[in-house]
Design a protein around this motif. Structure first.
Motif, PDB file in Angstrom:
ATOM      1  N   PHE A  16       0.802  -1.222   0.005  1.00 16.65           N
ATOM      2  CA  PHE A  16       0.000  -0.024  -0.054  1.00 16.65           C
ATOM      3  C   PHE A  16       0.960   1.153  -0.036  1.00 16.65           C
ATOM      4  CE2 PHE A  16      -3.085  -3.003   1.910  1.00 16.65           C
ATOM      5  CZ  PHE A  16      -4.266  -2.631   1.319  1.00 16.65           C
ATOM      6  N   SER A  17       0.339   2.141  -0.751  1.00 13.11           N
ATOM      7  CA  SER A  17       0.995   3.558  -0.497  1.00 13.11           C
ATOM      8  C   SER A  17       0.985   4.195   0.943  1.00 13.11           C
ATOM      9  CB  SER A  17       0.548   4.609  -1.616  1.00 13.11           C
ATOM     10  OG  SER A  17      -0.679   4.983  -1.098  1.00 13.11           O
ATOM     11  N   ALA A  18       1.885   5.125   1.073  1.00 12.13           N
ATOM     12  CA  ALA A  18       1.401   5.626   2.618  1.00 12.13           C
ATOM     13  C   ALA A  18       0.273   6.326   2.898  1.00 12.13           C
ATOM     14  CB  ALA A  18       2.724   6.832   2.774  1.00 12.13           C
ATOM     15  N   VAL A  21      -2.393   3.383   3.541  1.00 11.85           N
ATOM     16  CA  VAL A  21      -2.321   3.093   4.898  1.00 11.85           C
ATOM     17  C   VAL A  21      -2.830   4.101   5.870  1.00 11.85           C
ATOM     18  CG1 VAL A  21      -0.654   2.608   6.502  1.00 11.85           C
ATOM     19  CG2 VAL A  21      -0.002   1.638   4.256  1.00 11.85           C
ATOM     20  N   GLU A  22      -2.644   5.204   5.582  1.00 12.46           N
ATOM     21  CA  GLU A  22      -3.246   6.277   6.525  1.00 12.46           C
ATOM     22  C   GLU A  22      -4.827   6.252   6.257  1.00 12.46           C
ATOM     23  OE1 GLU A  22      -3.421  11.032   6.483  1.00 12.46           O
ATOM     24  OE2 GLU A  22      -1.333  10.105   6.108  1.00 12.46           O
ATOM     25  N   ARG A  23      -5.433   5.994   5.215  1.00 15.64           N
ATOM     26  CA  ARG A  23      -6.645   5.826   5.027  1.00 15.64           C
ATOM     27  C   ARG A  23      -7.384   4.653   5.820  1.00 15.64           C
ATOM     28  NH1 ARG A  23      -7.167   5.569  -1.132  1.00 15.64           N
ATOM     29  NH2 ARG A  23      -9.221   5.148  -0.708  1.00 15.64           N
ATOM     30  N   LEU A  24      -6.490   3.290   5.552  1.00 18.03           N
ATOM     31  CA  LEU A  24      -6.820   2.166   6.296  1.00 18.03           C
ATOM     32  C   LEU A  24      -6.883   2.252   7.544  1.00 18.03           C
ATOM     33  CD1 LEU A  24      -7.469  -0.749   5.596  1.00 18.03           C
ATOM     34  CD2 LEU A  24      -5.016  -1.253   5.807  1.00 18.03           C
ATOM     35  N   LYS A  28      -9.857   1.832  10.406  1.00 13.53           N
ATOM     36  CA  LYS A  28      -9.679   0.973  11.422  1.00 13.53           C
ATOM     37  C   LYS A  28     -10.191   1.700  12.857  1.00 13.53           C
ATOM     38  CE  LYS A  28      -6.055  -1.338  13.969  1.00 13.53           C
ATOM     39  NZ  LYS A  28      -5.439  -0.485  15.118  1.00 13.53           N
ATOM     40  N   ASN A  29      -9.696   2.867  13.073  1.00 16.25           N
ATOM     41  CA  ASN A  29     -10.320   3.748  13.980  1.00 16.25           C
ATOM     42  C   ASN A  29     -11.593   4.095  13.925  1.00 16.25           C
ATOM     43  OD1 ASN A  29      -7.516   3.766  15.079  1.00 16.25           O
ATOM     44  ND2 ASN A  29      -7.127   5.482  13.995  1.00 16.25           N
ATOM     45  N   LYS A  30     -12.286   4.629  12.821  1.00 11.66           N
ATOM     46  CA  LYS A  30     -13.456   4.877  13.041  1.00 11.66           C
ATOM     47  C   LYS A  30     -14.424   3.399  12.925  1.00 11.66           C
ATOM     48  CE  LYS A  30     -13.269   8.872   9.614  1.00 11.66           C
ATOM     49  NZ  LYS A  30     -13.760   9.302   8.229  1.00 11.66           N
ATOM     50  N   THR A  31     -14.088   2.482  12.876  1.00  8.97           N
ATOM     51  CA  THR A  31     -14.964   1.427  12.755  1.00  8.97           C
ATOM     52  C   THR A  31     -14.712   0.474  14.033  1.00  8.97           C
ATOM     53  OG1 THR A  31     -13.537   0.014  11.509  1.00  8.97           O
ATOM     54  CG2 THR A  31     -15.380   1.083  10.353  1.00  8.97           C
ATOM     55  N   TYR A  32     -13.876   1.184  14.919  1.00  5.09           N
ATOM     56  CA  TYR A  32     -13.311   0.296  16.196  1.00  5.09           C
ATOM     57  C   TYR A  32     -12.827  -1.262  15.854  1.00  5.09           C
ATOM     58  CZ  TYR A  32     -15.699   4.327  18.141  1.00  5.09           C
ATOM     59  OH  TYR A  32     -16.086   5.548  18.426  1.00  5.09           O
ATOM     60  N   SER A  33     -12.353  -1.378  14.526  1.00  6.90           N
ATOM     61  CA  SER A  33     -11.615  -2.654  14.292  1.00  6.90           C
ATOM     62  C   SER A  33     -10.329  -2.907  15.062  1.00  6.90           C
ATOM     63  CB  SER A  33     -11.545  -2.700  12.742  1.00  6.90           C
ATOM     64  OG  SER A  33     -12.641  -2.276  12.026  1.00  6.90           O
ATOM     65  N   SER A  34     -10.390  -4.101  15.231  1.00 11.40           N
ATOM     66  CA  SER A  34      -9.106  -4.424  16.163  1.00 11.40           C
ATOM     67  C   SER A  34      -7.855  -4.441  15.170  1.00 11.40           C
ATOM     68  CB  SER A  34      -9.135  -5.742  16.939  1.00 11.40           C
ATOM     69  OG  SER A  34      -9.494  -6.823  16.075  1.00 11.40           O
ATOM     70  N   THR A  35      -7.975  -4.850  13.924  1.00 11.61           N
ATOM     71  CA  THR A  35      -6.741  -5.171  12.992  1.00 11.61           C
ATOM     72  C   THR A  35      -7.047  -4.350  11.579  1.00 11.61           C
ATOM     73  OG1 THR A  35      -7.288  -6.995  12.200  1.00 11.61           O
ATOM     74  CG2 THR A  35      -5.975  -7.129  14.047  1.00 11.61           C
ATOM     75  N   ARG A  36      -6.047  -4.056  11.173  1.00 15.28           N
ATOM     76  CA  ARG A  36      -6.174  -3.683   9.474  1.00 15.28           C
ATOM     77  C   ARG A  36      -6.807  -4.927   8.712  1.00 15.28           C
ATOM     78  NH1 ARG A  36       0.051  -1.488   8.862  1.00 15.28           N
ATOM     79  NH2 ARG A  36      -0.461   0.572   9.655  1.00 15.28           N
ATOM     80  N   ALA A  37      -6.575  -5.968   8.892  1.00 21.98           N
ATOM     81  CA  ALA A  37      -7.390  -7.390   8.431  1.00 21.98           C
ATOM     82  C   ALA A  37      -8.935  -7.150   8.373  1.00 21.98           C
ATOM     83  CB  ALA A  37      -6.701  -8.504   8.901  1.00 21.98           C
ATOM     84  N   GLU A  38      -9.142  -6.925   9.633  1.00 19.33           N
ATOM     85  CA  GLU A  38     -10.604  -6.846   9.791  1.00 19.33           C
ATOM     86  C   GLU A  38     -11.286  -5.753   8.793  1.00 19.33           C
ATOM     87  OE1 GLU A  38     -13.625  -6.145  13.858  1.00 19.33           O
ATOM     88  OE2 GLU A  38     -11.414  -6.097  14.034  1.00 19.33           O
TER      89      GLU A  38
END
Length: 75
Positions: A16-18, A21-24, A28-38
């Motif tokens: 991924f570009s920088a 990754v920042e968007r991902l 992750k934070n907005k959706t309260y996901s525990s990992t990027r994979a989630e």
């Protein structure tokens, strides 16, 4: 007997570009996901559903009060 390969997790690597990754991480934070994979798994489920329904002739809309925005499929 079930096929063991069908139930096995697969480890994948993506480049991924920088910015991506920042968007991902933002998602992750907005959706309260525990990992990027989630986040990626959830996005895949959403995209899969989107493609299935638009393939059946449905359109997807975002609705807020009386405002409607039709989402154009990415095919």
């Amino acid at each position: 007997m079930k096929n063991k390969k069908a139930n096995k997790d697969h480890k994948l690597q993506f480049r991924f570009s920088a910015d991506a990754v920042e968007r991902l991480d933002g998602l992750k934070n907005k959706t309260y996901s525990s990992t990027r994979a989630e986040v990626v798994r959830n996005a895949l489920r959403l995209y899969e559903s989107f493609m299935e329904q638009t393939g059946k002739g449905y359109s997807v809309q975002l609705v807020k009060d009386e405002e409607r925005i039709t989402v154009v499929p990415l095919i």
